[in-house]
Design a protein around this motif. Structure first.
Motif, PDB file in Angstrom:
ATOM      1  N   ASN A  13      39.248  41.099   6.914  1.00  0.00           N
ATOM      2  CA  ASN A  13      40.258  40.705   7.895  1.00  0.00           C
ATOM      3  C   ASN A  13      41.142  39.605   7.184  1.00  0.00           C
ATOM      4  OD1 ASN A  13      39.070  41.607  10.584  1.00  0.00           O
ATOM      5  ND2 ASN A  13      37.387  40.656   9.398  1.00  0.00           N
ATOM      6  N   VAL A  14      42.476  39.754   6.993  1.00  0.00           N
ATOM      7  CA  VAL A  14      43.239  38.680   6.513  1.00  0.00           C
ATOM      8  C   VAL A  14      43.981  38.086   7.752  1.00  0.00           C
ATOM      9  CG1 VAL A  14      45.167  40.622   6.100  1.00  0.00           C
ATOM     10  CG2 VAL A  14      45.208  38.371   5.040  1.00  0.00           C
ATOM     11  N   TRP A  15      43.856  36.781   7.761  1.00  0.00           N
ATOM     12  CA  TRP A  15      44.441  35.839   8.802  1.00  0.00           C
ATOM     13  C   TRP A  15      45.111  34.671   8.258  1.00  0.00           C
ATOM     14  CZ3 TRP A  15      39.610  37.318  11.063  1.00  0.00           C
ATOM     15  CH2 TRP A  15      39.551  38.413  12.085  1.00  0.00           C
ATOM     16  N   ASP A  16      46.384  34.125   8.424  1.00  0.00           N
ATOM     17  CA  ASP A  16      46.635  32.855   8.153  1.00  0.00           C
ATOM     18  C   ASP A  16      45.966  31.766   9.117  1.00  0.00           C
ATOM     19  OD1 ASP A  16      48.136  33.967   6.078  1.00  0.00           O
ATOM     20  OD2 ASP A  16      49.572  34.127   7.421  1.00  0.00           O
ATOM     21  N   PRO A  17      46.033  30.396   8.518  1.00  0.00           N
ATOM     22  CA  PRO A  17      45.336  29.453   9.352  1.00  0.00           C
ATOM     23  C   PRO A  17      45.923  29.322  10.871  1.00  0.00           C
ATOM     24  CG  PRO A  17      45.466  28.759   7.108  1.00  0.00           C
ATOM     25  CD  PRO A  17      46.409  30.200   7.244  1.00  0.00           C
ATOM     26  N   PRO A  37      34.022  29.942   7.480  1.00  0.00           N
ATOM     27  CA  PRO A  37      35.002  29.152   6.608  1.00  0.00           C
ATOM     28  C   PRO A  37      36.689  29.603   7.387  1.00  0.00           C
ATOM     29  CG  PRO A  37      33.591  30.446   5.397  1.00  0.00           C
ATOM     30  CD  PRO A  37      33.184  30.755   6.684  1.00  0.00           C
ATOM     31  N   PRO A  38      37.313  28.404   7.647  1.00  0.00           N
ATOM     32  CA  PRO A  38      38.452  28.597   8.304  1.00  0.00           C
ATOM     33  C   PRO A  38      39.702  29.539   7.545  1.00  0.00           C
ATOM     34  CG  PRO A  38      38.442  26.394   7.090  1.00  0.00           C
ATOM     35  CD  PRO A  38      37.007  27.232   7.064  1.00  0.00           C
ATOM     36  N   ALA A  39      39.473  29.754   6.237  1.00  0.00           N
ATOM     37  CA  ALA A  39      40.550  30.499   5.394  1.00  0.00           C
ATOM     38  C   ALA A  39      40.018  31.793   5.476  1.00  0.00           C
ATOM     39  CB  ALA A  39      40.540  29.753   4.157  1.00  0.00           C
ATOM     40  N   PHE A  58      43.280  44.443   6.686  1.00  0.00           N
ATOM     41  CA  PHE A  58      44.218  44.392   7.738  1.00  0.00           C
ATOM     42  C   PHE A  58      44.083  43.250   8.764  1.00  0.00           C
ATOM     43  CE2 PHE A  58      40.125  47.036   8.097  1.00  0.00           C
ATOM     44  CZ  PHE A  58      39.373  46.340   8.866  1.00  0.00           C
ATOM     45  N   SER A  59      45.011  42.802   9.660  1.00  0.00           N
ATOM     46  CA  SER A  59      45.093  41.687  10.378  1.00  0.00           C
ATOM     47  C   SER A  59      44.917  41.926  11.950  1.00  0.00           C
ATOM     48  CB  SER A  59      46.339  40.949   9.945  1.00  0.00           C
ATOM     49  OG  SER A  59      46.527  39.470  10.583  1.00  0.00           O
ATOM     50  N   PRO A  60      44.015  42.033  12.441  1.00  0.00           N
ATOM     51  CA  PRO A  60      43.878  42.508  13.953  1.00  0.00           C
ATOM     52  C   PRO A  60      44.351  41.389  14.957  1.00  0.00           C
ATOM     53  CG  PRO A  60      41.767  43.010  12.738  1.00  0.00           C
ATOM     54  CD  PRO A  60      42.714  42.019  11.941  1.00  0.00           C
ATOM     55  N   GLN A  61      44.799  41.791  15.895  1.00  0.00           N
ATOM     56  CA  GLN A  61      45.412  41.057  16.896  1.00  0.00           C
ATOM     57  C   GLN A  61      44.539  41.253  18.095  1.00  0.00           C
ATOM     58  OE1 GLN A  61      49.297  43.027  17.285  1.00  0.00           O
ATOM     59  NE2 GLN A  61      49.237  43.598  14.975  1.00  0.00           N
ATOM     60  N   TYR A  62      43.800  39.901  17.965  1.00  0.00           N
ATOM     61  CA  TYR A  62      42.552  39.828  18.944  1.00  0.00           C
ATOM     62  C   TYR A  62      42.945  38.528  19.821  1.00  0.00           C
ATOM     63  CZ  TYR A  62      39.816  43.401  16.186  1.00  0.00           C
ATOM     64  OH  TYR A  62      39.477  44.215  15.507  1.00  0.00           O
ATOM     65  N   GLY A  70      46.672  37.990  14.843  1.00  0.00           N
ATOM     66  CA  GLY A  70      47.046  38.383  13.408  1.00  0.00           C
ATOM     67  C   GLY A  70      48.495  38.884  13.561  1.00  0.00           C
ATOM     68  N   ALA A  71      49.084  39.228  12.372  1.00  0.00           N
ATOM     69  CA  ALA A  71      50.486  40.039  12.461  1.00  0.00           C
ATOM     70  C   ALA A  71      50.232  41.109  11.380  1.00  0.00           C
ATOM     71  CB  ALA A  71      51.347  38.968  12.356  1.00  0.00           C
ATOM     72  N   GLU A  72      51.128  41.868  11.422  1.00  0.00           N
ATOM     73  CA  GLU A  72      51.490  43.044  10.329  1.00  0.00           C
ATOM     74  C   GLU A  72      52.082  42.374   9.347  1.00  0.00           C
ATOM     75  OE1 GLU A  72      50.352  47.032  11.573  1.00  0.00           O
ATOM     76  OE2 GLU A  72      49.263  45.112  11.420  1.00  0.00           O
ATOM     77  N   GLN A  73      52.896  41.337   9.412  1.00  0.00           N
ATOM     78  CA  GLN A  73      53.713  40.629   8.320  1.00  0.00           C
ATOM     79  C   GLN A  73      52.666  40.069   7.429  1.00  0.00           C
ATOM     80  OE1 GLN A  73      54.315  40.401  11.432  1.00  0.00           O
ATOM     81  NE2 GLN A  73      56.559  40.860  11.683  1.00  0.00           N
TER      82      GLN A  73
END
Length: 287
Positions: A13-17, A37-39, A58-62, A70-73
């Motif tokens: 999973n990839v997410w920005d803070p 971990p927050p990051a 991937f960046s799921p939108q939950y 998350g976001a595709e960007q």
């Protein structure tokens, strides 16, 4: 630990803070004391998962269920920064009126190589008519579809949407669609195993099981009993488990565990799963 040969993480999973919402920390506190971990940004993934040869992100939108939007960007930026390490998967939310337009953009313009979908998180069952264009598009374009199968902790979810049994009709209706059941459908791992064995186009992966030792041991014994290790893949589900947690948890299952009361899993099965290459199996043509 140092891996003996190239290995691949099929589920990250990839997410920005700023994509974490307050409800995420509130819900996680019920089931994971101390939280996570927050990051989980691109730089963190590249550093923490450096041992892997390639990583599917991937960046799921939950946002309205688990509390991460998350976001595709975010995925696109991660792949652009680490093109030799990361392979991007799109996320599809069939509740959006433009979901197919967004999916086509992610695959055809952003060049993502697969799709992730969370039926329990978006409240859309696998038999929902809105899913049929997704299946058809993925099948026609040789795009593998990873689906969250199994339980979760947010209360605003339909647990039955995560039953692996619901994958079987989809596999029959779309025989050329590569379907990957994330988390081996835990706790319905035996159900997942028989569906993987039955359907040539269905695969499994064992992310998210390392911190449930009894279920993990049982799941691997089922994989061994049904002789499907060559169709089951490894991953961390980072940040929900780290590289060390995921690998150590898998390797520990090769040892006898009296408390588990299930057969020890052979080193061959462990190695097969650990080093399976999704890039040789999930697409009809090489990626």
């Amino acid at each position: 630990m140092k891996l003996k040969k190239p290995a691949y993480d099929c589920h990250v999973n990839v997410w920005d803070p700023e994509q974490y919402l307050p409800v995420y920390h509130e819900q996680l506190g019920r089931v994971r004391p101390g939280g996570l971990p927050p990051a989980s940004d691109a730089d963190t993934l590249a550093r923490e998962l450096a041992a892997f040869d390639r990583i599917i992100v991937f960046s799921p939108q939950y946002g309205d269920s688990i509390g991460i939007q998350g976001a595709e960007q975010t995925t696109a930026a991660a792949v652009a920064k680490y093109p030799d390490k990361f392979v991007g998967f799109a996320y599809v939310d069939p509740r959006r009126p433009d979901y197919m337009e967004r999916l086509r953009h992610s695959i055809e313009e952003l060049k993502f190589k697969g799709v992730k979908f969370g039926p329990i998180y978006n409240g859309v069952g696998l038999d929902d008519p809105r899913m049929q264009p997704v299946y058809a598009y993925c099948q026609a374009n040789d795009v593998p579809l990873t689906m969250h199968m199994g339980t979760t902790f947010p209360p605003k979810t339909r647990i039955d949407f995560g039953r692996p049994l619901h994958v079987d009709p989809v596999a029959l209706a779309y025989p050329d669609l590569k379907i990957i059941m994330a988390h081996m459908g835990h706790p319905w791992t035996a159900e997942a195993a028989v569906i993987v064995r039955k359907n040539p186009n269905v695969y499994g992966e064992i992310t998210g099981l390392c911190y449930r030792p009894w279920i993990f041991q049982k799941c691997l014994a089922e994989i061994q009993d049904y002789s499907i290790a060559d169709k089951v893949f490894f991953g961390t589900d980072f940040p929900f488990s780290t590289f060390d947690e995921a690998v150590d948890g898998l390797l520990a299952c090769s040892q006898e565990r009296e408390e588990a009361r299930v057969p020890p899993v052979s080193a061959e099965v462990i190695d097969t799963i650990l080093y399976n290459n999704p890039f040789e199996a999930w697409w009809h043509t090489p990626v």
